[in-house]
Design an enzyme around this catalytic site. Structure first.
Site, PDB file in Angstrom:
ATOM      1  N   GLY A 117      -7.883  14.412  33.692  1.00  0.00           N
ATOM      2  CA  GLY A 117      -7.142  15.581  33.227  1.00  0.00           C
ATOM      3  C   GLY A 117      -7.306  16.761  34.172  1.00  0.00           C
ATOM      4  O   GLY A 117      -7.100  17.911  33.791  1.00  0.00           O
ATOM      5  N   ASP A 165       0.867  22.166  37.388  1.00  0.00           N
ATOM      6  CA  ASP A 165      -0.198  21.576  38.202  1.00  0.00           C
ATOM      7  C   ASP A 165       0.089  21.749  39.693  1.00  0.00           C
ATOM      8  O   ASP A 165      -0.805  22.072  40.480  1.00  0.00           O
ATOM      9  CB  ASP A 165      -0.344  20.081  37.870  1.00  0.00           C
ATOM     10  CG  ASP A 165      -0.609  19.850  36.392  1.00  0.00           C
ATOM     11  OD1 ASP A 165      -1.005  20.811  35.700  1.00  0.00           O
ATOM     12  OD2 ASP A 165      -0.407  18.714  35.926  1.00  0.00           O
ATOM     13  N   TYR A 217       4.317  12.147  25.949  1.00  0.00           N
ATOM     14  CA  TYR A 217       4.557  13.440  26.592  1.00  0.00           C
ATOM     15  C   TYR A 217       6.036  13.807  26.504  1.00  0.00           C
ATOM     16  O   TYR A 217       6.398  14.908  26.066  1.00  0.00           O
ATOM     17  CB  TYR A 217       4.089  13.329  28.053  1.00  0.00           C
ATOM     18  CG  TYR A 217       4.177  14.592  28.863  1.00  0.00           C
ATOM     19  CD1 TYR A 217       3.075  15.429  29.010  1.00  0.00           C
ATOM     20  CD2 TYR A 217       5.351  14.942  29.526  1.00  0.00           C
ATOM     21  CE1 TYR A 217       3.140  16.578  29.774  1.00  0.00           C
ATOM     22  CE2 TYR A 217       5.421  16.089  30.294  1.00  0.00           C
ATOM     23  CZ  TYR A 217       4.313  16.906  30.417  1.00  0.00           C
ATOM     24  OH  TYR A 217       4.394  18.036  31.182  1.00  0.00           O
TER      25      TYR A 217
HETATM   26  C1  GLA Z   1       0.295  17.542  32.545  1.00  0.00           C
HETATM   27  C2  GLA Z   1       1.614  17.932  33.235  1.00  0.00           C
HETATM   28  C3  GLA Z   1       1.774  19.454  33.299  1.00  0.00           C
HETATM   29  C4  GLA Z   1       1.547  20.090  31.928  1.00  0.00           C
HETATM   30  C5  GLA Z   1       0.270  19.567  31.293  1.00  0.00           C
HETATM   31  C6  GLA Z   1       0.105  20.067  29.880  1.00  0.00           C
HETATM   32  O1  GLA Z   1      -0.810  17.936  33.306  1.00  0.00           O
HETATM   33  O2  GLA Z   1       1.634  17.423  34.547  1.00  0.00           O
HETATM   34  O3  GLA Z   1       3.037  19.768  33.811  1.00  0.00           O
HETATM   35  O4  GLA Z   1       2.658  19.904  31.112  1.00  0.00           O
HETATM   36  O5  GLA Z   1       0.227  18.149  31.261  1.00  0.00           O
HETATM   37  O6  GLA Z   1      -0.022  21.444  29.856  1.00  0.00           O
END
Ligand code: GLA
Length: 377
Positions: A117, A165, A217
Site C-alpha cells: 500500500g 500516487d 476499486y
Molecule cells: C490507489 C490508487 C490511487 C488512490 C488510492 C486510494 O493507491 O492508485 O489513485 O485512489 O488507491 O486513495
C-alpha cells in the site's frame, strides 16, 4: 552490485540516464483522487530506480534486479493496452503512453515494499517516465508526466486508479506533505515536521497483499460517479453533504454510503490542512481516526488485519491511526509520540500473533523528495 554495473553486465554498455522515484504514504484524502478531490500524501524515502539507454532498433529490453535480472524482450510495435503480464506492464505502459519511437534497454531496481500500500507501482511508473523523458528530451512537465503514468496504469494495465500516487511521487518536497488538487493538479507544499513536535509516523505493513486490479476499486468509484451524475455535478467534489442527504432516497444504500465516504473525506482533508497549519496534531489525529472508520464502515475497503493494527495503536495512545492506500490489505499508519514505537510494535505483533495473522512489518516514514535524475552520461 550497483545499478549501473548491473546494467552494463546485462546490456553491454552503461546506461545514459538513471532516475529515481519514491513510494508514498497518504496522510488523509483516501479514495477521493478520482472524485476530483484534494489529497494530502507525502513521498517516502524508499524509491525505485530506472536506468535506461536508447537502442538503434525498436526493441525493448527490460529487467528488474528484484526479479533475478531476467531480461524480458518486446518491441515498440508490440506495445498494446491490455497486454497480459506482470510487473513489466507498468513500465511498458509508460513507454507506450510516452509514445517512444526508438527502442530502449531498461533496468529497474529499488526498495519500495511491494503490495504494502506504499505505491510501488507509481514509483516504478514515475522512475521510468522521469528517465525516458530525459533520455529522449521530451520536456514533459511534472503534471504531464503524472497524467502519462496514470494513463499507462488506466489503459495499459487496466487499473482505473486516480492521479494521487503518480503526482506525489513526481512532485514532492522533502519535509513536506503535498496538498494536491486532483482536478487541476495544482499543489501546495505543507510543512510536515513531526520530529520537532515530539511525534513520529509508524507504518504497519500487515503483509496482506492486495490485488487492486480486481473489481472492488472500480465498483466503488462507479458508485460515487453514479451519485454525482444523478445530482448533476461534474464530480463528487462538487456535491455537499446537505445535498447528498437531501437525495438519499434516490440511491441504493451502498451507493449512498460510498458517496458519504467521498464527501465526508474531502471535508476532512480541508480540516486536516487547517489543523496542520495550527500545529494541532490532536485534531489532525482525530481526523485520521475518522477516516479509518469511514473507510471501514462506509467504503468497506479495510480488512481484519488493518482494523486490528489501528485498534491496537489507538488503544495504546496513538493520536490517530488508519489504513492507507487502496485497501483490502497493505499498510496502516499511526501518528504516535516519539519513543513509543517499540511499545507499539510489540503490542501489535502480539495482537497479530494471537489472531494467527501473518507477522506485520514496521517502518517509520519521513517526508522525502520526489522523483529526480541521479545520473546522466
Ligand atoms: C490507489 C490508487 C490511487 C488512490 C488510492 C486510494 O493507491 O492508485 O489513485 O485512489 O488507491 O486513495
Amino acid at each position: 552490485m550497483n545499478t549501473e554495473k548491473t546494467f552494463e553486465k546485462l546490456f553491454g554498455e552503461l546506461p545514459t540516464v538513471v532516475a529515481q522515484a519514491p513510494g508514498r504514504v497518504n496522510l488523509i484524502g483516501e479514495h477521493v483522487d478520482f472524485l476530483d478531490g484534494f489529497v494530502l500524501p507525502f513521498a517516502i524515502s524508499d524509491h525505485t530506480l530506472a536506468a535506461v539507454r536508447a537502442r538503434k532498433d525498436s526493441k525493448i529490453n527490460l529487467a528488474s534486479m528484484q526479479r533475478n535480472g531476467e531480461i524480458f524482450s518486446t518491441s515498440i510495435e508490440d506495445l498494446a493496452p491490455g497486454n497480459k503480464g506482470d510487473w513489466e506492464r507498468y513500465a511498458l505502459g509508460v513507454l507506450w503512453a510516452l509514445g517512444i519511437t526508438q527502442g530502449v534497454d531498461l533496468l529497474i531496481d529499488g526498495n519500495v515494499p511491494l503490495g504494502a500500500g506504499l505505491s510501488s507501482s507509481a514509483a516504478l511508473e514515475c522512475s521510468v517516465a522521469t528517465a525516458v523523458n530525459k533520455l529522449f528530451n521530451f520536456r514533459h512537465s511534472l503534471e504531464d508526466l503524472a497524467r502519462i503514468c496514470q494513463r499507462a496504469e488506466n489503459a495499459y494495465v487496466g487499473m482505473p486508479c486516480g492521479i494521487m500516487d503518480q503526482s506525489v511521487s513526481l512532485m514532492s518536497l522533502a519535509g513536506h506533505a503535498l496538498l494536491l488538487d486532483c482536478r487541476d493538479l495544482s499543489t501546495r507544499h505543507i510543512p510536515f515536521d513531526l520530529a520537532s513536535h515530539g511525534l513520529e509516523l509508524l507504518v504497519i505493513d500487515t503483509q496482506v497483499h492486495h490485488a487492486l486490479v480486481d473489481g472492488g476499486y472500480a465498483e466503488r468509484r462507479g458508485d460515487c460517479e453514479v451519485v454525482s451524475e444523478a445530482l448533476g455535478a461534474k464530480a463528487l467534489r462538487d456535491v455537499t453533504m446537505e445535498q447528498l442527504l437531501a437525495h438519499k432516497n434516490e440511491f441504493t444504500p451502498t451507493q449512498f454510503v460510498r458517496a458519504r465516504h467521498g464527501v465526508s473525506e474531502m471535508q476532512r482533508v480541508r480540516e486536516a490542512v487547517t489543523a496542520l497549519e495550527k500545529d494541532d496534531f490532536v485534531l489532525f489525529g482525530d481526523l485520521i481516526n475518522q477516516t479509518h472508520a469511514s473507510l471501514r464502515d462506509d467504503y468497506t475497503v479495510s480488512c481484519p488485519e488493518l482494523d486490528l493494527g489501528v485498534e491496537v495503536a489507538q488503544r495504546l495512545g496513538a493520536l490517530g491511526a488508519r489504513m492507507i492506500g487502496g485497501g483490502y490489505g497493505g499498510s496502516d499508519i499511526a501518528l504516535i509520540h516519539a519513543g513509543e514505537s517499540a511499545k507499539m510494535i510489540e503490542a501489535i505483533r502480539l495482537a497479530f500473533k494471537k489472531e494467527n495473522f501473518r507477522e506485520p512489518r514496521f517502518f517509520t516514514a519521513l517526508p522525502s523528495e520526489g522523483a529526480k535524475i541521479i545520473s546522466l552520461a
